[in-house]
Scaffold this motif. Sequence first.
Motif, PDB file in Angstrom:
ATOM      1  N   ASN A  22      36.290  36.093  36.806  1.00 56.46           N
ATOM      2  CA  ASN A  22      36.442  35.748  38.437  1.00 56.46           C
ATOM      3  C   ASN A  22      37.641  35.430  38.938  1.00 56.46           C
ATOM      4  O   ASN A  22      38.500  34.732  38.259  1.00 56.46           O
ATOM      5  CB  ASN A  22      35.505  34.537  38.622  1.00 56.46           C
ATOM      6  CG  ASN A  22      35.392  34.233  39.982  1.00 56.46           C
ATOM      7  OD1 ASN A  22      35.970  34.701  40.954  1.00 56.46           O
ATOM      8  ND2 ASN A  22      34.622  32.892  40.277  1.00 56.46           N
ATOM      9  N   LEU A  23      38.012  36.030  40.131  1.00 54.79           N
ATOM     10  CA  LEU A  23      39.103  35.770  40.896  1.00 54.79           C
ATOM     11  C   LEU A  23      38.807  35.260  42.336  1.00 54.79           C
ATOM     12  O   LEU A  23      38.115  36.274  42.846  1.00 54.79           O
ATOM     13  CB  LEU A  23      40.155  36.957  40.793  1.00 54.79           C
ATOM     14  CG  LEU A  23      41.544  36.679  41.105  1.00 54.79           C
ATOM     15  CD1 LEU A  23      41.731  36.637  42.576  1.00 54.79           C
ATOM     16  CD2 LEU A  23      42.385  35.595  40.505  1.00 54.79           C
ATOM     17  N   GLN A  24      39.019  34.367  42.864  1.00 59.31           N
ATOM     18  CA  GLN A  24      38.859  33.969  44.181  1.00 59.31           C
ATOM     19  C   GLN A  24      40.184  33.515  44.731  1.00 59.31           C
ATOM     20  O   GLN A  24      40.992  32.740  44.499  1.00 59.31           O
ATOM     21  CB  GLN A  24      37.621  32.713  44.375  1.00 59.31           C
ATOM     22  CG  GLN A  24      36.469  33.175  43.746  1.00 59.31           C
ATOM     23  CD  GLN A  24      35.317  32.043  43.723  1.00 59.31           C
ATOM     24  OE1 GLN A  24      34.529  31.674  43.013  1.00 59.31           O
ATOM     25  NE2 GLN A  24      35.185  31.853  45.255  1.00 59.31           N
ATOM     26  N   TRP A  25      40.129  33.855  46.213  1.00 62.52           N
ATOM     27  CA  TRP A  25      41.088  33.132  47.051  1.00 62.52           C
ATOM     28  C   TRP A  25      40.167  32.507  48.422  1.00 62.52           C
ATOM     29  O   TRP A  25      39.221  32.540  48.736  1.00 62.52           O
ATOM     30  CB  TRP A  25      41.725  34.106  48.104  1.00 62.52           C
ATOM     31  CG  TRP A  25      42.607  35.331  47.543  1.00 62.52           C
ATOM     32  CD1 TRP A  25      42.324  36.406  46.360  1.00 62.52           C
ATOM     33  CD2 TRP A  25      44.084  34.720  47.265  1.00 62.52           C
ATOM     34  NE1 TRP A  25      43.578  36.822  45.995  1.00 62.52           N
ATOM     35  CE2 TRP A  25      44.509  35.970  46.380  1.00 62.52           C
ATOM     36  CE3 TRP A  25      44.828  33.851  47.623  1.00 62.52           C
ATOM     37  CZ2 TRP A  25      46.060  35.948  46.145  1.00 62.52           C
ATOM     38  CZ3 TRP A  25      46.127  33.925  47.210  1.00 62.52           C
ATOM     39  CH2 TRP A  25      46.748  34.888  46.444  1.00 62.52           C
ATOM     40  N   PHE A  43      44.756  29.116  48.351  1.00 60.69           N
ATOM     41  CA  PHE A  43      44.766  28.908  46.712  1.00 60.69           C
ATOM     42  C   PHE A  43      43.990  30.096  46.277  1.00 60.69           C
ATOM     43  O   PHE A  43      43.171  30.743  46.745  1.00 60.69           O
ATOM     44  CB  PHE A  43      43.672  27.721  46.467  1.00 60.69           C
ATOM     45  CG  PHE A  43      44.196  26.425  46.715  1.00 60.69           C
ATOM     46  CD1 PHE A  43      43.941  25.649  47.746  1.00 60.69           C
ATOM     47  CD2 PHE A  43      45.310  26.116  45.858  1.00 60.69           C
ATOM     48  CE1 PHE A  43      44.624  24.460  48.082  1.00 60.69           C
ATOM     49  CE2 PHE A  43      45.763  24.707  46.215  1.00 60.69           C
ATOM     50  CZ  PHE A  43      45.546  23.919  47.385  1.00 60.69           C
ATOM     51  N   CYS A  44      44.520  30.487  45.247  1.00 59.51           N
ATOM     52  CA  CYS A  44      43.939  31.561  44.333  1.00 59.51           C
ATOM     53  C   CYS A  44      43.384  30.661  43.140  1.00 59.51           C
ATOM     54  O   CYS A  44      44.099  29.871  42.764  1.00 59.51           O
ATOM     55  CB  CYS A  44      45.173  32.464  43.924  1.00 59.51           C
ATOM     56  SG  CYS A  44      44.860  33.395  42.357  1.00 59.51           S
ATOM     57  N   ALA A  45      42.361  31.371  42.526  1.00 58.19           N
ATOM     58  CA  ALA A  45      41.548  30.433  41.350  1.00 58.19           C
ATOM     59  C   ALA A  45      40.985  31.410  40.798  1.00 58.19           C
ATOM     60  O   ALA A  45      40.308  32.623  41.031  1.00 58.19           O
ATOM     61  CB  ALA A  45      40.833  29.375  41.880  1.00 58.19           C
ATOM     62  N   ALA A  46      40.797  31.195  39.271  1.00 59.04           N
ATOM     63  CA  ALA A  46      40.282  32.046  38.457  1.00 59.04           C
ATOM     64  C   ALA A  46      39.696  31.577  37.266  1.00 59.04           C
ATOM     65  O   ALA A  46      39.803  30.353  36.715  1.00 59.04           O
ATOM     66  CB  ALA A  46      41.188  33.223  37.812  1.00 59.04           C
ATOM     67  N   ASN A  47      38.681  32.087  36.847  1.00 59.38           N
ATOM     68  CA  ASN A  47      38.172  31.625  35.513  1.00 59.38           C
ATOM     69  C   ASN A  47      38.030  32.876  34.501  1.00 59.38           C
ATOM     70  O   ASN A  47      38.262  33.948  34.839  1.00 59.38           O
ATOM     71  CB  ASN A  47      36.621  30.985  35.678  1.00 59.38           C
ATOM     72  CG  ASN A  47      35.399  31.969  35.882  1.00 59.38           C
ATOM     73  OD1 ASN A  47      35.761  33.123  35.538  1.00 59.38           O
ATOM     74  ND2 ASN A  47      34.334  31.599  36.510  1.00 59.38           N
ATOM     75  N   TYR A  48      37.940  32.406  33.168  1.00 59.48           N
ATOM     76  CA  TYR A  48      38.042  33.349  31.949  1.00 59.48           C
ATOM     77  C   TYR A  48      36.679  33.374  31.240  1.00 59.48           C
ATOM     78  O   TYR A  48      36.082  32.322  31.178  1.00 59.48           O
ATOM     79  CB  TYR A  48      39.450  33.333  31.292  1.00 59.48           C
ATOM     80  CG  TYR A  48      39.712  32.108  30.710  1.00 59.48           C
ATOM     81  CD1 TYR A  48      39.965  30.660  31.535  1.00 59.48           C
ATOM     82  CD2 TYR A  48      39.393  31.638  29.524  1.00 59.48           C
ATOM     83  CE1 TYR A  48      40.019  29.409  30.951  1.00 59.48           C
ATOM     84  CE2 TYR A  48      39.416  30.385  28.913  1.00 59.48           C
ATOM     85  CZ  TYR A  48      39.841  29.329  29.390  1.00 59.48           C
ATOM     86  OH  TYR A  48      39.947  28.206  28.912  1.00 59.48           O
ATOM     87  N   GLY A  49      36.719  34.236  30.305  1.00 62.47           N
ATOM     88  CA  GLY A  49      35.637  34.320  29.205  1.00 62.47           C
ATOM     89  C   GLY A  49      35.359  33.168  28.481  1.00 62.47           C
ATOM     90  O   GLY A  49      34.261  32.987  28.171  1.00 62.47           O
ATOM     91  N   GLY A  50      36.478  32.313  28.121  1.00 68.34           N
ATOM     92  CA  GLY A  50      36.337  31.032  27.334  1.00 68.34           C
ATOM     93  C   GLY A  50      36.003  29.841  28.301  1.00 68.34           C
ATOM     94  O   GLY A  50      35.902  28.720  27.240  1.00 68.34           O
TER      95      GLY A  50
END
Lengths: 110, 113
Positions: free
Chosen positions: A31-34, A86-93
């Motif tokens: 996921n990548l959000q602004w 802001f940019c924000a991301a989550n990852y598989g773990g």
Amino acid sequence: GIQVEQSPPDLILQEGANSTLRCNFSDSVNNLQWFHQNPWGQLINLFYIPSGTKQNGRLSATTVATERYSLLYISSSQTTDSGVYFCAANYGGSQGNLIFGKGTKLSVKP
Amino acid sequence: DAGITQSPRHKVTETGTPVTLRCHQTENHRYMYWYRQDPGHGLRLIHYSYGVKDTDKGEVSDGYSVSRSKTEDFLLTLESATSSQTSVYFCATARDRGNTEAFFGQGTRLTVV
């Protein structure tokens, strides 16, 4: 976990100018959000963009997941665009929580 | 936008007192999160919940506890507030933990004096 870096940290524009904000991330993301944090402190969702390109009025965003970066374009800036992006991301773990960059502070002068 | 309401919006409390912040959502999202925002640190995860009564710690959980007795409500408690917990607190929700968009509440500004 992933690292999220944003540039530039500060940006001052004259009203009507265009700008590009960059977000680099260190690993593959789900996921990548602004977001735009307005002067009242609210976090406004701009784009959910784990890959590809989206446009919403004067704003558009592009994420190139294979090269681990995302760009936010602001065209014909207005004073109401001022705030922190802001940019924000989550990852598989992760458990879905977002890792935030430190933000780009945008000031648009009339 | 998701219906996420935080209460109170502003609070001033004294060191050593307990404080509870509430997050209420109307979207039936499974995942809920509490973050704090501090200058120089951005937003950092305190605790999160992946279902009713299912919670876990985040990056900065010391001094905080949470509870989720209903899908729509996620409470953050400072058992004994300290000045280092002066911050802006944000609640967020997401339908799932993977490829889904997260939405944030308006934030709660907490000052511990």
